[in-house]
Scaffold this active site. Structure first.
Site, mmCIF file in Angstrom:
data_model
loop_
_atom_site.group_PDB
_atom_site.id
_atom_site.type_symbol
_atom_site.label_atom_id
_atom_site.label_comp_id
_atom_site.label_asym_id
_atom_site.label_seq_id
_atom_site.Cartn_x
_atom_site.Cartn_y
_atom_site.Cartn_z
ATOM 1 N N GLY A 202 0.822 -1.194 0.000
ATOM 2 C CA GLY A 202 0.000 0.000 0.000
ATOM 3 C C GLY A 202 0.858 1.247 0.000
ATOM 4 N N ILE A 203 0.286 2.326 0.536
ATOM 5 C CA ILE A 203 1.015 3.582 0.608
ATOM 6 C C ILE A 203 1.191 3.949 2.078
ATOM 7 C CG2 ILE A 203 -1.001 5.115 0.609
ATOM 8 C CD1 ILE A 203 0.619 6.916 -1.354
ATOM 9 N N GLY A 204 2.254 4.680 2.369
ATOM 10 C CA GLY A 204 2.478 5.115 3.741
ATOM 11 C C GLY A 204 3.833 4.698 4.254
ATOM 12 N N ILE A 206 4.889 2.312 6.471
ATOM 13 C CA ILE A 206 5.300 0.913 6.570
ATOM 14 C C ILE A 206 5.665 0.328 5.211
ATOM 15 C CG2 ILE A 206 4.497 -1.414 7.149
ATOM 16 C CD1 ILE A 206 3.105 -0.206 9.577
ATOM 17 N N GLU A 225 -2.668 -3.676 -5.639
ATOM 18 C CA GLU A 225 -3.786 -2.768 -5.860
ATOM 19 C C GLU A 225 -3.272 -1.386 -6.228
ATOM 20 O OE1 GLU A 225 -6.926 -0.607 -2.925
ATOM 21 O OE2 GLU A 225 -6.759 -2.771 -2.756
ATOM 22 N N GLY A 323 -8.975 -3.244 -0.669
ATOM 23 C CA GLY A 323 -8.474 -4.497 -1.234
ATOM 24 C C GLY A 323 -7.783 -5.395 -0.240
#
Length: 607
Positions: A202-204, A206, A225, A323
């Site tokens: 994902g984004i961010g 971590i 995703e 997702g």
């Protein structure tokens, strides 16, 4: 075409997603909305000012968000002016197709048409593609700043009923500053990524931290995703090359991207990154076609049974299902796949544990306890797949913040998940390094050296019952026939700050198997420790015993212990040789059956 010819009061419209929100179209609709009321606006995450969710437009728009993003939408839902409809991202297109949420119009952003009349949906294909296909009308903002992306991202001008040409800079998300906690989580998660794995990120903070620790990996792939700036350097260096993918080989696959202009320029015309609709890229069965699929997702809190809360903070809806479950399930079905949930152990202020005994009232379980495999915090990796409730609780307490471990153990005991004889909260062995484990290879087999943990009770029992009578006699000096649950629990429930219990494990399929155990017991009276170990018969003579002894000796020295002592049967010649080769000297004694050996460490007694 006037808006009055496209829409009527009470209709439902879709607004484009993520970094491709057609803000100029929305502004034009608002400016020409006279006579229109109660238009339902549906969308997923939108990187925008979300003006349609403001109270002043409550008579014009009613928001029905399929994924919550932005404070205006979040506040509107909390105040009852808007709705949240939970749904897997992979199934949102079905809502449009099957007329569960019939769309009267889709307001989307595209790039200019090519010589063949095809526009690109650019950085956001996701559910926009389905909205374009199933909406009664398609209204497009043609933006020359939109990248032209590869894959199934194209819309022909004949599919567009009306358009507005308006340049618009795409919103940018700068790579986040990484803190120590996030760095540690990223390092732990990277240990779960094998060479040749395919990643979903994902984004961010971590995901960016994970990518930072993958620089020495080889032949990674991407089926995700979304993608962000973090993949650029790894693709350019060849770490991510998609060569080992078993689905869409040679291509990085995504449904949308969000990041800086550097990312948007990177995907512009890039044939190595392909954008697909969510119903394709997020389909669990298609995700599972990638061997070694590693799915990495976040959470708000996780309870001690493994239930993952991701879309709400108590009763306040915060984001959405998105997702997460699509990829968690897809990775679980993948050959060699690993579904991972990663989160800090505490809230931002450090006052509350995010590993909890029971979920905050109103909290929404997005990923069930049956789906979850790995939970990661800055304190380690908890492996939950195939574990009992009791074992899960012990694993999760181990990776909780140390300040909350005792409290969690006391709370969980009320529900009988942890028996009376389980007394100690898990402790750590920082001398093994920042990830509290080391990797070794003996005779071509890869091993992990790590501390024994309370959740290893059953693994230790299995290890015990592989021993033959000779091994049991040599280790215990009498014919032991049983390793009870209580006895095994006492052997894995160690205060590692005082005593030490380490094990060598390897992987047999997805299962972790103990192949060797070493421990010492601290003797305060003379600042010494008594050491012993046992290795599975089939793994002896490979160097495991010597390495165990070396590691324990190093830890004892670092803790300022003066002397290590071992008692070995006189007929246990291989064990005697291991100790003697490390410099242990026999101490004269009257015991005819055992030899006592000692090694001076020259330590200073700990304070």
């Amino acid at each position: 075409m006037p808006w009055a010819d496209l829409l009527k009061s009470g209709c439902r419209i879709f607004i484009g997603s993520n970094a491709a929100v057609p803000n100029a179209l929305v502004a034009d609709l608002i400016d020409h909305s006279r006579g229109l009321h109660d238009i339902e606006v549906t969308h997923i995450l939108t990187l925008s000012d979300n003006v349609w969710a403001e109270p002043r437009y409550r008579d014009l728009f009613k928001v029905n968000s399929l994924f919550i993003g932005g404070e205006k939408v979040r506040d509107a839902i909390a105040e009852g002016r808007a709705d949240y409809t939970p749904c897997f991202l992979s199934e949102i297109p079905q809502l449009f197709r099957e007329q569960v949420l019939p769309l009267d119009a889709a307001l989307v952003m595209v790039g200019p048409p090519d010589e063949f009349g095809y526009c690109s949906l650019g950085v956001s294909v996701d559910v926009v593609s389905a909205a374009v296909r199933f909406a009664r009308r398609v209204v497009a903002q043609v933006n020359p700043r939109m990248p032209r992306t590869s894959g199934h991202s194209f819309v022909h001008v004949q599919q567009i009923d009306a358009w507005l040409e308006q340049a618009q800079e795409l919103p940018e998300i700068q790579p986040p500053e990484l803190d120590q906690v996030t760095e540690q989580i990223g390092q732990y998660v990277s240990l779960l990524v094998d060479n040749g794995a395919t990643l979903q990120l994902g984004i961010g903070k971590i995901p960016d931290a994970v990518l930072r620790y993958l620089g020495n990996h080889r032949n990674l792939g991407v089926h995700s995703e979304m993608i962000s700036d973090g993949i650029i350097d790894l693709m350019q260096s060849g770490v991510i090359n998609n060569r080992r993918k078993t689905f869409h080989r040679g291509k990085a696959v995504t449904t949308f991207c969000m990041g800086t202009r550097r990312l948007y320029d990177f995907v512009d015309g890039n044939p190595h990154v392909e954008f697909y609709p969510a119903e394709h890229a997020n389909s669990p069965t298609r995700i599972a076609r990638n061997d070694k699929m590693v799915s990495i997702n976040g959470a708000i809190e996780v309870d001690l049974t493994g239930q993952v809360v991701s879309d709400s903070i108590g009763r306040k809806f915060y984001s959405g299902i998105g997702g997460q479950v699509d990829f968690i399930r897809g990775a679980a079905l993948s050959r060699g796949g690993k579904p991972v949930i990663a989160l800090p152990s505490t809230t931002r202020d450090g006052q509350h544990s995010r590993i909890v005994t029971t979920i905050t009232p109103g909290g929404g379980v997005v990923t069930s306890r049956g789906h979850v495999h790995y939970i990661v915090t800055e304190y380690g990796i908890a492996s939950l797949h195939g574990k009992s409730i009791r074992e899960r609780a012990l694993e999760l307490i181990r990776i909780a913040h140390p300040r909350f471990r005792r409290e969690l153990l006391e709370q969980v005991r009320k529900f009988y998940w942890v028996p009376e004889y389980q007394e100690l909260a898990p402790t750590s062995v920082p001398e093994l390094g920042p990830v509290e484990s080391k990797r070794f290879a003996f005779d071509g087999i890869r091993y992990t050296l790590r501390p024994l943990r309370p959740a290893d009770e059953r693994l230790l029992q299995e290890f015990f019952y592989t021993h033959n009578k000779e091994t049991l006699l040599m280790r215990y000096n009498h014919h032991v026939t049983q390793m009870s649950r209580e006895k095994s629990c006492s052997l894995v429930s160690v205060d590692q700050r005082r005593d030490l219990a380490l094990c060598f494990t390897d992987r047999q399929g997805q299962a972790e198997v103990i192949q060797g155990v070493g421990r010492y017991y601290y003797i305060a009276a003379d600042n010494s420790c008594e050491v012993a170990f046992v290795i599975k018969e089939s793994r002896r003579g490979k160097g495991i015993a010597t390495t165990l002894l070396e590691e324990m000796e190093g830890i004892a020295r670092s803790r300022g212990i003066d002397r290590m002592v071992a008692c070995v049967r006189r007929d246990n010649h291989p064990m005697l040789a291991v100790f003697e080769n490390r410099g242990f000297q026999a101490i004269p004694g009257e015991d005819l059956d055992e030899v006592t050996l000692a090694l001076d460490l020259g330590g200073e007694k700990p304070a």
